[in-house]
Design a protein around this motif. Sequence first.
Motif, PDB file in Angstrom:
ATOM      1  N   ALA A 633      25.583 -26.298  22.471  1.00  0.00           N
ATOM      2  CA  ALA A 633      24.740 -25.193  21.997  1.00  0.00           C
ATOM      3  C   ALA A 633      23.362 -25.692  21.588  1.00  0.00           C
ATOM      4  O   ALA A 633      22.344 -25.099  21.952  1.00  0.00           O
ATOM      5  CB  ALA A 633      25.426 -24.479  20.832  1.00  0.00           C
ATOM      6  N   ARG A 634      23.328 -26.786  20.838  1.00  0.00           N
ATOM      7  CA  ARG A 634      22.046 -27.311  20.362  1.00  0.00           C
ATOM      8  C   ARG A 634      21.114 -27.620  21.529  1.00  0.00           C
ATOM      9  O   ARG A 634      19.936 -27.233  21.537  1.00  0.00           O
ATOM     10  CB  ARG A 634      22.267 -28.557  19.519  1.00  0.00           C
ATOM     11  N   GLU A 635      21.659 -28.309  22.550  1.00  0.00           N
ATOM     12  CA  GLU A 635      20.841 -28.677  23.705  1.00  0.00           C
ATOM     13  C   GLU A 635      20.336 -27.441  24.435  1.00  0.00           C
ATOM     14  O   GLU A 635      19.183 -27.391  24.886  1.00  0.00           O
ATOM     15  CB  GLU A 635      21.644 -29.566  24.660  1.00  0.00           C
ATOM     16  N   ARG A 636      21.199 -26.412  24.554  1.00  0.00           N
ATOM     17  CA  ARG A 636      20.791 -25.185  25.257  1.00  0.00           C
ATOM     18  C   ARG A 636      19.648 -24.488  24.516  1.00  0.00           C
ATOM     19  O   ARG A 636      18.713 -23.973  25.138  1.00  0.00           O
ATOM     20  CB  ARG A 636      21.993 -24.253  25.417  1.00  0.00           C
ATOM     21  N   TYR A 637      19.725 -24.453  23.193  1.00  0.00           N
ATOM     22  CA  TYR A 637      18.663 -23.785  22.431  1.00  0.00           C
ATOM     23  C   TYR A 637      17.347 -24.563  22.515  1.00  0.00           C
ATOM     24  O   TYR A 637      16.272 -23.967  22.658  1.00  0.00           O
ATOM     25  CB  TYR A 637      19.093 -23.611  20.970  1.00  0.00           C
ATOM     26  N   LEU A 638      17.448 -25.871  22.428  1.00  0.00           N
ATOM     27  CA  LEU A 638      16.223 -26.677  22.535  1.00  0.00           C
ATOM     28  C   LEU A 638      15.615 -26.538  23.927  1.00  0.00           C
ATOM     29  O   LEU A 638      14.392 -26.446  24.080  1.00  0.00           O
ATOM     30  CB  LEU A 638      16.525 -28.144  22.220  1.00  0.00           C
ATOM     31  N   ASN A 639      16.465 -26.525  24.958  1.00  0.00           N
ATOM     32  CA  ASN A 639      15.973 -26.353  26.333  1.00  0.00           C
ATOM     33  C   ASN A 639      15.355 -24.972  26.541  1.00  0.00           C
ATOM     34  O   ASN A 639      14.478 -24.793  27.397  1.00  0.00           O
ATOM     35  CB  ASN A 639      17.101 -26.572  27.332  1.00  0.00           C
ATOM     36  N   ALA A 640      15.845 -23.986  25.771  1.00  0.00           N
ATOM     37  CA  ALA A 640      15.309 -22.624  25.890  1.00  0.00           C
ATOM     38  C   ALA A 640      13.957 -22.495  25.203  1.00  0.00           C
ATOM     39  O   ALA A 640      13.283 -21.466  25.352  1.00  0.00           O
ATOM     40  CB  ALA A 640      16.294 -21.624  25.304  1.00  0.00           C
ATOM     41  N   GLY A 641      13.558 -23.521  24.428  1.00  0.00           N
ATOM     42  CA  GLY A 641      12.236 -23.492  23.805  1.00  0.00           C
ATOM     43  C   GLY A 641      12.241 -23.373  22.297  1.00  0.00           C
ATOM     44  O   GLY A 641      11.170 -23.325  21.668  1.00  0.00           O
ATOM     45  N   PHE A 642      13.443 -23.299  21.681  1.00  0.00           N
ATOM     46  CA  PHE A 642      13.511 -23.239  20.221  1.00  0.00           C
ATOM     47  C   PHE A 642      13.072 -24.588  19.638  1.00  0.00           C
ATOM     48  O   PHE A 642      13.292 -25.646  20.233  1.00  0.00           O
ATOM     49  CB  PHE A 642      14.924 -22.911  19.754  1.00  0.00           C
ATOM     50  N   SER A 643      12.501 -24.540  18.447  1.00  0.00           N
ATOM     51  CA  SER A 643      12.059 -25.771  17.784  1.00  0.00           C
ATOM     52  C   SER A 643      13.239 -26.525  17.208  1.00  0.00           C
ATOM     53  O   SER A 643      13.237 -27.762  17.165  1.00  0.00           O
ATOM     54  CB  SER A 643      11.063 -25.440  16.660  1.00  0.00           C
ATOM     55  N   ASP A 644      14.265 -25.791  16.755  1.00  0.00           N
ATOM     56  CA  ASP A 644      15.435 -26.424  16.144  1.00  0.00           C
ATOM     57  C   ASP A 644      16.593 -25.435  16.142  1.00  0.00           C
ATOM     58  O   ASP A 644      16.453 -24.295  16.591  1.00  0.00           O
ATOM     59  CB  ASP A 644      15.115 -26.888  14.717  1.00  0.00           C
TER      60      ASP A 644
END
Length: 673
Positions: A633-644
Motif C-alpha cells: 500500500a505504501r509503495e502504491r500511494y507514493l507512486n500515485a504522487g502522495f508525499s507520505d
Amino acid sequence: MNTADKEQTLRRISQAIFFNCSAAYLVDAAADTYEELFADEDFKAAVGPSGTLTDLYKGIFQQISSGEVQNNKNYDAFVDESLFKRDSFTGNVTMPSRNGLKSFIYRVVRTAENENTIYFMENTEGHDSDRLEKMKMDTIQENYLFSMIVDLKKDTCRNSATTEINADRQDYLDIKYSRWRYMIANMFMPNDKSMFLSASDPENIIERLEKEKLFRMEIQMQNMQGEYIWVRLSFSRMKDFSRENPIFVYTVQDINEDMLRLLHQENIIAAVEEKNKELDNINKAKTVFISNMSHEIRTPINAVLGMDEMILRESSEEHIRQYAYNIRSAGRMLLSIINDILDYSKIEAGKMEIIPVEYSSSAMLDDICSIISIKVKEKNLKFNVNIAEDIPSRLYGDELRIKQIIINILTNAVKYTEKGSVTFTVDCVGAEEEGMTGLRVKVEDTGIGMRKEDMSRLFTAFERLEEKRNRNIEGTGLGMSIVVRLLEQMGSKLDVDSVYGQGSSFSFVLPQKVIDSRPAGSFESARKKRLENEKPDEIPYAPSAKVLAVDDTSFNLTLVTHLLKRTGIKPDTASSGEECLKKVSENHYDLILLDHVMPGMDGVETLDRLRRMGGSAAHIPVIALTANVMSGARERYLNAGFSDFIEKPIVPSKLEAALVQYLPPELLEKREK
C-alpha cells in the motif's frame, strides 16, 4: 547411459530385430556423437567404443586400400541427415574384418528425440538376398500403414508397400498420381479434404521439398473398418530430387494411440489450467475481500482508539482514565488480530516482502524488551533477559519482521505461562559466508507446555491447542504460523522443545549481514544509557499552519481535529474530493491529509486533479491518511504522487512527526508535553 541400461536397451530392441546381432551403437545426431552398446571382435578392430559420427562412419564405411581411403557405395546414403529422422531404416554395407571383407545388414531405429540405435548383422546371403528384402518389408510393415514412391514428372506411383490391414489398397499401384490424390481424399474427414489436397498438390510438394528434406502433417483418416484414426502423412524427397527429377516417398503412419494419449494429456492440462484460473480468481476475490474487510474494520477502530486517546489526554478523573486504558488495551488487541489476519493473507498470496535495512542490534532488542516487559508485569511473571555482549553493533536485515517474529514468540510464551518466568536469550554463532553472522534467539517459559502429539499442530493456521483448556487465552491462532513462514522466507527455521506441564523452548538462528562488527557491549548498560539520553517527546506547535483534512466520515474529521488540538492547528475539513478541490482553489494550504476510499472521487483521483490545477496546488504536500494497509500500500500511494502514508488507526506521534517533516520550518514552534 550405464551398463545395465545399455544391456536392457540392447536386449529389448535387438531381440525384436536380430537374435545374432554383430554390433550396436547408440547415436546422438544432435550432439554428433556415438557410444558402443555392443560389438564383436570384427567391429572392435575397426570402430572405437565412442567418438564423433565422423569416426563411426570412417570405421564402418571406409577401408584402406593401397594407402588410400575409399568410401563404401552406401556411405552417402548413411550420412544423410534424413536417415536419423526416420523411425526405421535398413541397408547394407561391406567393411574390412580380420578375415577379409564382410557384408553386413544394418538397421537404424529411432529410440528417442535425436537418439538412434544402429544394429549390424552379418549378411551371409549377399546384398540382394531375399532376407534383406524381407527385412526392408518388415521395417515398412512395422512402422507404416502405407508407403509408395511417386514420380511427379511421369504422374505415376512406381512402387508401394502396405500392411495386411490395408492389403486391398494394392489398387493404388501403378495408377496416375493425379487420380490417386482425389481417390485418397475421400478417406479423410470432410473438413480435412481440402487440406490434404492442398498439401499433396504437385507444385506445393516440389516447392517444399526443394527447401526441406521432408514435411509432415497429422490428420484423421478412415481405416478399412470405417473408423477414423490419427495418421501422420510424410512426404520425403529421394536422392537427387529436383524440379526436373521430382521423385518422392509418401508414407502413412498410424499414430492413433500416441495422438489420443497426447490429446488426453492436453485435456488434462487444459482442465488443470482452468482449475488454476478458477483458484486464482478465488484468491484474488479473497484478497479484495480481506482488503475491504481491513478497511471497514480499521475505520471504526480508528475512531474508538482516537477518541479514547482524547479521553486520556483531557480527563483527570482516575476511574474515567482507567476505563480509557481498558478500552485502549481491548482496541489494540483487536487491531493485533486484524494485523495477524492481514499478514497471513499476504504470506498465502506470496506478497509478503522481506525488506532488509541497516539497523542497531541493541536498539532493536531494547524495543522488543520494552514491549514484552509490559505484558510480563501484567501477569506478575519474571522476565529474564540474557543478551550476549559480542553481538555486532550494526546488522543488515528486515528489522521490522525480525521484531515481529521475536515479539510473537515472546507473546505466545507470556500467554501460556501463568506463573514462573519467561527467559529471552540472544547471541551469535558463526556463519558459512564471510561478512555474515547467525543471530541466535531462544525463548523459554515455565508455562503449560505441549504434548508431543500436539506439537505438529502448533503451526497450523487458525488452530489452537487444547481449545477447552485454553479458551480464555486471546488470539487468532495465526501468530506461530506467521513466525514459521517469515523464518522460511529469511532462510531459517523454528526449533521447538516442550515438556507437558513444565514449559516450552523456541529457538532459531537467523543469518544476518554484519555492517559493523564492533561488539554491542552490555545490553543493560546500553539500555540504561539510552534511557538517560532520551529527551522527552516534543510536540510541534504551529498555530498559523493551514491544514486541510479530507474524509467522507465526519467522525474521522472530528478525530483529526482533536488529535491536532495540542499542536495549535485548527484544520479546515472537507467531506469529499470535490469539496477538497473547491477549498484548495479558494484558500492557501500548507498540508493536506487526504483519505483514499471515498464515494465518487476517491483520494487518488482527487490528488491527480489537484496536481493538474497548477500553481501552488501542484506542490502542496499531501499525505494519504487511510485504513487501506494491504501489502504494497505504501509503495502504491507514493507512486500515485502522495508525499507520505499514515495508516489508520492513527498513531498520534506519527501524525505529529509528519507535521514536523512537511510543514514549512518557519511555521513550527516546539512545546514540551
